[in-house]
Design an enzyme around this catalytic site. Structure first.
Site, PDB file in Angstrom:
ATOM      1  N   ASP A 171       0.865  -1.180   0.000  1.00 16.68           N
ATOM      2  CA  ASP A 171       0.000   0.000   0.000  1.00 16.68           C
ATOM      3  C   ASP A 171       0.903   1.233   0.000  1.00 16.68           C
ATOM      4  O   ASP A 171       1.502   1.573   1.030  1.00 16.68           O
ATOM      5  CB  ASP A 171      -0.904   0.007   1.235  1.00 16.68           C
ATOM      6  CG  ASP A 171      -1.987  -1.061   1.191  1.00 16.68           C
ATOM      7  OD1 ASP A 171      -1.774  -2.096   0.521  1.00 16.68           O
ATOM      8  OD2 ASP A 171      -3.034  -0.873   1.838  1.00 16.68           O
ATOM      9  N   LYS A 234      -6.864   3.272  -3.380  1.00 15.69           N
ATOM     10  CA  LYS A 234      -7.271   3.272  -1.976  1.00 15.69           C
ATOM     11  C   LYS A 234      -7.513   4.704  -1.533  1.00 15.69           C
ATOM     12  O   LYS A 234      -6.761   5.610  -1.908  1.00 15.69           O
ATOM     13  CB  LYS A 234      -6.168   2.609  -1.143  1.00 15.69           C
ATOM     14  CG  LYS A 234      -6.379   2.610   0.358  1.00 15.69           C
ATOM     15  CD  LYS A 234      -5.231   1.878   1.051  1.00 15.69           C
ATOM     16  CE  LYS A 234      -5.290   2.002   2.565  1.00 15.69           C
ATOM     17  NZ  LYS A 234      -4.145   1.338   3.239  1.00 15.69           N
ATOM     18  N   LYS A 270     -10.240   0.241  -2.508  1.00 13.62           N
ATOM     19  CA  LYS A 270     -10.148  -0.003  -1.078  1.00 13.62           C
ATOM     20  C   LYS A 270     -10.448   1.278  -0.308  1.00 13.62           C
ATOM     21  O   LYS A 270      -9.592   2.142  -0.192  1.00 13.62           O
ATOM     22  CB  LYS A 270      -8.759  -0.525  -0.698  1.00 13.62           C
ATOM     23  CG  LYS A 270      -8.558  -0.748   0.801  1.00 13.62           C
ATOM     24  CD  LYS A 270      -7.157  -1.259   1.107  1.00 13.62           C
ATOM     25  CE  LYS A 270      -6.879  -1.329   2.598  1.00 13.62           C
ATOM     26  NZ  LYS A 270      -5.505  -1.813   2.913  1.00 13.62           N
TER      27      LYS A 270
END
Length: 334
Positions: A171, A234, A270
């Site tokens: 991430d 995300k 996400k």
């Protein structure tokens, strides 16, 4: 991928070679109707799901959780316990599904990997492609999380170290300062380089939407991340006051839908930060189904970045299966 989609994907990829072309494309994207997006998100949030459908939604949401701890006080023991909970969220109920992933700092990856190897994960290195059934992924934040303010060589070393320690998902955070200053090529190049440093690990690109200011910027950042090769987009780090929201997630879902239509490549989404209750999670699942369809209703394509959400899902699941609410003290605190 069809010939048309392949050609479109190739043309879009070429945009990254020119700052001018990239800027022209991103600023040529349709503007977001703020009122319309917020009304649509609010409307979807009123949908009611009952009985069997609710039970299925809860189990799906559990499988989509990236069980996360990103605190300065994290210890090896805490991370091992979190990984064990990821594998068996409710030890009293073997039918309870495992979560999608554990997400930790790079220095904590080896401790999570010790526990997760028993879930069918490979003993070393990242998993290739989609994980086999029963696998809990190991995600790690990288690239100078949460600010993204570090030299590129430091960010890439951070990424490589996490992958070498056993992370199969990374991430990363974009440099919001560069994005907001209009240095899109710089952000693009950093994502491309980080994707290369990931090797076979999947790359989730954190936009930190709470700092982007407008829905138009969220749409542009989403497309920029996908053009540069991100496997997921995300919302947030969870470290700024405004994290995931339904309208922002709606804009990102529309972006991945349109990106797949244009290129044939599917990208995951996400939302992370501030999603704490089963009711919240179900609102997001309804939005996914209504906006991009059932292709995204799978942990490979949609995740929740959360810590406290899992316990609420477990309490609601227990209520549906036993008829009795279990208090929060029946489950471990994360």
């Amino acid at each position: 991928m069809t010939a048309t989609a392949t050609s479109a994907h190739s043309e879009l990829t070429e945009l990254g070679r020119s700052e001018t072309a990239l800027r022209t494309f991103l600023h040529g994207l349709p503007g977001v109707d703020q009122v319309g997006a917020e009304q649509r998100a609010a409307q979807l949030g009123t949908r009611s799901i009952k009985t069997t459908a609710k039970a299925q939604a809860i189990d799906l949401a559990i499988r989509m959780v990236d069980l996360t701890t990103l605190e300065g006080a994290d210890t090896p023991g805490k991370v091992r316990a979190l990984a064990a909970k990821a594998l068996r969220p409710d030890p009293a109920d073997p039918s309870c599904p495992h979560v999608g992933a554990v997400c930790v700092y790079p220095s904590m990856v080896p401790y999570a990997a010790e526990v997760l190897r028993g879930s069918g994960r490979p003993s070393g290195g990242p998993a290739n492609g989609a994980a086999p059934a029963g696998v809990v992924h190991l995600a790690s934040v990288a690239t100078a999380f949460p600010s993204g303010q570090a030299p590129l060589e430091v960010k890439l070393a951070d990424t490589r170290a996490a992958v070498e320690a056993g992370a199969d998902e990374i991430d990363m955070v974009i440099n919001r300062g560069a994005f907001l200053a209009g240095r899109y090529r710089e952000v693009y190049d950093e994502i491309v380089a980080t994707k290369e440093a990931c090797g076979d690990a999947h790359l989730k690109v954190i936009l930190e939407t709470g700092e982007l200011g407008t829905y138009d910027n969220v749409r542009r950042a989403s497309w920029l991340a996908m053009l540069a090769g991100g496997d997921f987009i995300k919302t947030s780090t969870g470290k700024v006051p405004v994290a995931a929201t339904l309208p922002v997630t709606l804009v990102m879902l529309e972006a991945v839908r349109d990106f797949r239509s244009a290129t044939g490549r599917q990208v995951g989404v996400k939302p992370a930060g501030g999603i704490k209750t089963t009711k919240d999670a179900i609102k997001y699942l309804v939005m996914v189904n209504e906006t991009v369809g059932p292709d995204w209703l799978h942990p490979d394509w949609f995740r929740f970045g959360a810590s406290s959400l899992l316990n609420d899902l477990l309490m609601q699941r227990t209520k549906l299966t036993t008829g009795v609410y279990a208090g929060p003290d029946y489950f471990t605190l994360d």
